[in-house]
Design a protein around this motif. Structure first.
Motif, PDB file in Angstrom:
ATOM      1  N   ARG A  23      -4.057  -1.823  13.613  1.00  0.00           N
ATOM      2  CA  ARG A  23      -2.833  -1.919  14.421  1.00  0.00           C
ATOM      3  C   ARG A  23      -2.880  -1.019  15.652  1.00  0.00           C
ATOM      4  O   ARG A  23      -2.026  -1.133  16.525  1.00  0.00           O
TER       5      ARG A  23
ATOM      6  N   ARG B  55       1.490  -8.674   8.115  1.00  0.00           N
ATOM      7  CA  ARG B  55       1.686  -7.807   6.941  1.00  0.00           C
ATOM      8  C   ARG B  55       1.961  -8.649   5.700  1.00  0.00           C
ATOM      9  O   ARG B  55       1.446  -8.384   4.627  1.00  0.00           O
TER      10      ARG B  55
ATOM     11  N   ASN C 234      -2.109  -7.306  22.325  1.00  0.00           N
ATOM     12  CA  ASN C 234      -2.915  -6.098  22.097  1.00  0.00           C
ATOM     13  C   ASN C 234      -3.224  -5.432  23.435  1.00  0.00           C
ATOM     14  O   ASN C 234      -2.970  -6.002  24.489  1.00  0.00           O
TER      15      ASN C 234
ATOM     16  N   ASN D 206      -6.557   1.728  10.573  1.00  0.00           N
ATOM     17  CA  ASN D 206      -5.964   0.400  10.484  1.00  0.00           C
ATOM     18  C   ASN D 206      -5.985  -0.211  11.897  1.00  0.00           C
ATOM     19  O   ASN D 206      -5.720   0.482  12.881  1.00  0.00           O
TER      20      ASN D 206
ATOM     21  N   ILE E  42      -1.223 -10.087   4.415  1.00  0.00           N
ATOM     22  CA  ILE E  42      -2.066  -9.090   3.734  1.00  0.00           C
ATOM     23  C   ILE E  42      -1.523  -8.752   2.341  1.00  0.00           C
ATOM     24  O   ILE E  42      -2.290  -8.618   1.390  1.00  0.00           O
TER      25      ILE E  42
ATOM     26  N   ARG F 144       3.661  -9.241  13.832  1.00  0.00           N
ATOM     27  CA  ARG F 144       3.204  -8.101  13.018  1.00  0.00           C
ATOM     28  C   ARG F 144       3.686  -8.269  11.572  1.00  0.00           C
ATOM     29  O   ARG F 144       2.922  -8.039  10.623  1.00  0.00           O
TER      30      ARG F 144
ATOM     31  N   GLN G 185      -2.219  -2.528  19.022  1.00  0.00           N
ATOM     32  CA  GLN G 185      -0.914  -3.054  19.442  1.00  0.00           C
ATOM     33  C   GLN G 185      -0.240  -2.092  20.410  1.00  0.00           C
ATOM     34  O   GLN G 185      -0.378  -0.875  20.283  1.00  0.00           O
TER      35      GLN G 185
END
Ligand SMILES: Cc1cc2nc3c(=O)[nH]c(=O)nc-3n(C[C@H](O)[C@H](O)[C@H](O)COP(=O)(O)O)c2cc1C
Length: 182
Positions: free
Chosen positions: A63, A79, A96, A61, A82, A75, A66
């Motif tokens: 993430r 989510r 990031n 994934n 998604i 974040r 991050q």
């Protein structure tokens, strides 16, 4: 031409990988049908942006970019995007870090790709926000708009539908300016 790496076990829209290779921007693709929505394809511009190699990121994934201290409320917004089937596309400014630990602000565009009435894939595009390169965001918007037009053409020939319309969203410069006030 930018190289592209992908998980060969997933059935992708015809021509999508060629589009990834020819693109001038960072492109990624994640699979909504696999647990935790892993990356299944990315082009060289993405690897240049984050410093990771393909074998380190395909199957993960996204993430992992991050920072350990967290990416903040954005974040949750990603989510939400998604998981909510009513949302087609969106832009997010996310803190990031590169593989080497260098922090940067990442402007991420995401659009869902639907087949058989269901969102199955998510196209992602990343842009490193750099205040010293004013004007780059406009070039980025133009290059990505071009890619999305091509993607729309090639998906209408197959059974895929690209949800969302990049042009309908605020320009990257407007999103970046807004993020500075958050
Ligand atoms: C195609 C795609 C590309 C993404 N690219 C990034 C990225 O470059 N950087 C990032 O921090 N998150 C990125 N994300 C978002 C994360 O993968 C994740 O969805 C987000 O952190 C929210 O979910 P979580 O709370 O489960 O982590 C991307 C997601 C998708 C679907």
């Amino acid at each position: 031409m930018s190289r592209t790496f992908h998980d060969e076990s997933v059935d992708l829209p015809e021509g999508l990988l060629t589009l990834f290779q020819r693109s001038r921007v960072s492109l990624t693709l994640a699979d909504l049908e696999q647990p935790d929505c892993p990356l299944i394809a990315a082009n060289d511009h993405f690897f240049e942006l984050c410093g990771y190699r393909a074998d380190e990121v395909i199957g993960q994934n996204c993430r992992f970019l991050q920072p350990a201290c967290g990416a903040g409320p954005v974040r949750d917004r990603m989510r939400q995007f998604i998981t909510d089937e009513a949302l087609d596309d969106g832009k997010f400014v996310v803190p990031n870090e590169t593989k080497g630990g260098k922090p940067f602000l990442n402007l991420i565009y995401m659009s869902k790709l639907k087949r058989g009435g269901k969102p199955r894939l998510i196209l992602g595009s990343q842009f490193r926000i750099n205040s010293e390169r004013a004007g780059m965001a406009e070039l980025y918007d133009r290059a990505l708009t071009e890619d999305l037009r091509k993607l729309n053409l090639l998906t209408t020939e197959s059974n895929w539908i690209v949800l969302g319309s990049f042009e309908a969203l605020a320009s990257s410069n407007a999103i970046i300016a807004q993020a500075r006030f958050e």
